[in-house]
Scaffold this motif. Structure first.
Motif, short mmCIF file in Angstrom:
data_model
loop_
_atom_site.label_atom_id
_atom_site.label_comp_id
_atom_site.label_asym_id
_atom_site.label_seq_id
_atom_site.Cartn_x
_atom_site.Cartn_y
_atom_site.Cartn_z
N ALA A 344 0.83 -1.22 0.00
CA ALA A 344 0.00 0.00 0.00
C ALA A 344 0.86 1.26 0.00
N GLY A 345 2.16 1.08 -0.05
CA GLY A 345 3.03 2.25 -0.23
C GLY A 345 3.79 2.69 1.01
N LEU A 346 3.62 1.99 2.14
CA LEU A 346 4.39 2.37 3.33
C LEU A 346 5.81 1.80 3.21
N SER A 347 6.79 2.56 3.66
CA SER A 347 8.18 2.09 3.58
C SER A 347 8.40 0.99 4.61
N THR A 348 9.45 0.21 4.39
CA THR A 348 9.77 -0.86 5.35
C THR A 348 9.98 -0.26 6.74
N GLY A 349 10.63 0.87 6.81
CA GLY A 349 10.89 1.52 8.11
C GLY A 349 9.59 1.89 8.81
N THR A 350 8.63 2.42 8.05
CA THR A 350 7.34 2.79 8.64
C THR A 350 6.60 1.55 9.12
N VAL A 351 6.62 0.51 8.31
CA VAL A 351 5.93 -0.73 8.69
C VAL A 351 6.53 -1.29 9.98
N GLU A 352 7.83 -1.25 10.10
CA GLU A 352 8.48 -1.75 11.32
C GLU A 352 8.07 -0.93 12.55
N LYS A 353 7.93 0.36 12.36
CA LYS A 353 7.49 1.20 13.48
C LYS A 353 6.06 0.86 13.88
N VAL A 354 5.19 0.74 12.88
CA VAL A 354 3.77 0.48 13.15
C VAL A 354 3.57 -0.89 13.80
N LEU A 355 4.33 -1.85 13.35
CA LEU A 355 4.12 -3.22 13.85
C LEU A 355 4.82 -3.50 15.18
N GLY A 356 5.58 -2.55 15.69
CA GLY A 356 6.19 -2.81 16.99
C GLY A 356 7.20 -1.80 17.47
N GLY A 357 7.91 -1.17 16.54
CA GLY A 357 8.93 -0.20 16.95
C GLY A 357 8.34 0.90 17.82
N ASN A 358 7.18 1.41 17.41
CA ASN A 358 6.55 2.48 18.19
C ASN A 358 6.11 1.99 19.57
N ALA A 359 5.55 0.79 19.60
CA ALA A 359 5.08 0.25 20.89
C ALA A 359 6.25 0.11 21.86
N MET A 360 7.38 -0.38 21.36
CA MET A 360 8.55 -0.53 22.23
C MET A 360 9.02 0.84 22.74
N ARG A 361 9.00 1.82 21.85
CA ARG A 361 9.43 3.17 22.26
C ARG A 361 8.51 3.71 23.37
N VAL A 362 7.19 3.54 23.17
CA VAL A 362 6.24 4.10 24.14
C VAL A 362 6.34 3.36 25.47
N LEU A 363 6.52 2.06 25.43
CA LEU A 363 6.68 1.31 26.69
C LEU A 363 7.92 1.81 27.45
N LYS A 364 8.97 2.11 26.71
CA LYS A 364 10.18 2.62 27.36
C LYS A 364 9.97 4.02 27.92
N ALA A 365 9.17 4.82 27.18
CA ALA A 365 8.97 6.21 27.60
C ALA A 365 7.94 6.33 28.73
N GLY A 366 6.94 5.45 28.72
CA GLY A 366 5.81 5.68 29.61
C GLY A 366 5.62 4.69 30.74
#
Ligand SMILES: [Zn+2]
Length: 369
Positions: A344-366
């Motif tokens: 659908a046009g999302l970059s590999t980097g974006t897909v990695e963030k959406v599927l878990g990278g962001n969740a890991m970041r937020v768990l670390k931050a919050g």
């Protein structure tokens, strides 16, 4: 995937307690709504490359018995193991469910050398994932579990609970709910009472929010009325990341369950996350029985366009008595979702963030101080 894959919301604990499902065994859940199915199991998590999830602990609410006559009838004949959930002290019963799930997980054998582990801190989360095992992080769904005592927030935190979803099906003295049951699932006279969407956070709710911020627990606004969400935005500002772990986008599916673009931007501004649910009902009114993983893709892509690639994740709600897309019925479907997102046009980097990278970041931050 080089980043971990992390699901913001799933309910394996409920099925292990209610129906004694074995979490290390492979189940065949099928695509249709089936409350007795088991979707999140160790072999399926492995097959999907899932590294961790916020594992929801849900104590069935007492309101269900009054609101759902067939359930009330069945309750009469329910075993004591199930009756205690409604008759006991909600906080104590929630702790019992946490302990039960911990026992289930610790006694589950590894599959092909991979095991499930409860992670009770950020450090444990990192360790479990670094070992190649799958991390389950406790979250509590519905502040009815607090039994109106903000002091219980710390007791949950001390047991390793990372987040609380403030509202659920019924008013709980903390945060009022939206209607979270699709009309086509309101069978047999259940869930007919309308919700009052003008209600906001209670005084106890404000204390709970303060306590969660003080301790470092992630506040999940899923199920809250828009007014209660607004109250939390006002109270927290951008000082802490906020979550809506399992929902759609109001612009695509206008329902009070879903955040508007303005709300999504407020969550993004605080470094928080919107987890797209794998349930077609909340993603689109265009209910077709085929090709419906597409709506998960469309919703993720749109939210990324609105709030950027750092504020979107996914919360499958598998095993939450939901009706998942026919082509995304359990965690083994995650690689297909990844491919569809890229197509659908999302970059590999974006897909990695959406599927878990962001969740890991937020768990670390919050999570944690
Ligand atoms: Zn939910």
């Amino acid at each position: 995937m080089s980043a971990p894959v992390f699901d913001l919301h799933a309910h394996p604990s409920m099925k292990t307690y209610l129906f004694k499902k074995k979490i290390h065994k492979s189940h065949k859940p099928g695509g249709a709504f089936n409350p007795f199915s088991m979707r999140v199991d160790l072999p399926k998590l492995r097959a999907g490359g899932v590294n961790g999830l916020l594992s929801a602990i849900y104590l069935p609410e007492k309101g269900l018995l009054d609101d759902c006559f067939p359930l009330k009838m069945m309750y009469t004949f329910a075993p004591r193991r199930l009756k205690r959930l409604f008759s006991g002290n909600p906080f104590d019963e929630t702790v019992m469910l946490i302990e039960h799930f911990e026992n289930v997980v610790s006694s589950a054998p590894a599959v092909s050398g991979v095991k499930l582990e409860i992670a009770k801190s950020r450090a444990e989360l990192d360790k479990v994932i670094a070992n190649g095992d799958i991390a389950l992080v406790h979250s509590v769904e519905g502040a009815h579990s607090l039994n109106s005592d903000p002091g219980n927030v710390q007791r949950l935190f001390d047991r390793g609970v990372a987040s609380i979803t403030l509202a659920h099906f019924y008013e709980n003295g903390v945060a009022p709910p939206v209607d979270a049951v699709p009309s086509h699932m309101k069978k047999m006279g259940c869930f007919r009472k309308p919700k009052n969407l003008s209600l906001g956070l209670t005084d106890t709710g404000r204390q709970v929010v303060d306590e969660m911020m003080r301790l470092g627990m992630l506040i999940d606004l899923t199920h809250c009325t828009p007014k209660a969400r607004e109250d939390v935005f006002t109270q927290v500002g951008t000082s802490k990341p906020l979550l809506m772990t399992h929902c759609g986008s109001f612009s695509l599916r206008p329902d009070p369950m879903n955040p508007t673009d303005a709300e999504a931007k407020k969550i993004a501004a605080g470094g928080g996350l919107i987890g797209v649910i794998f349930m077609t009902h909340w993603l689109t009114a265009d209910h077709k029985p085929w090709d419906i993983l597409r709506y998960v893709v469309v919703t993720i892509r749109r939210l990324v366009g609105v709030v950027g690639e750092d504020a979107v994740g996914f919360g499958s709600d598998f095993d939450g008595l939901t009706d998942p897309p026919d082509d995304l019925v359990d965690p083994s479907g995650i690689p297909l979702l990844a491919r569809e997102l890229e197509a659908a046009g999302l970059s590999t980097g974006t897909v990695e963030k959406v599927l878990g990278g962001n969740a890991m970041r937020v768990l670390k931050a919050g999570w944690g101080r």
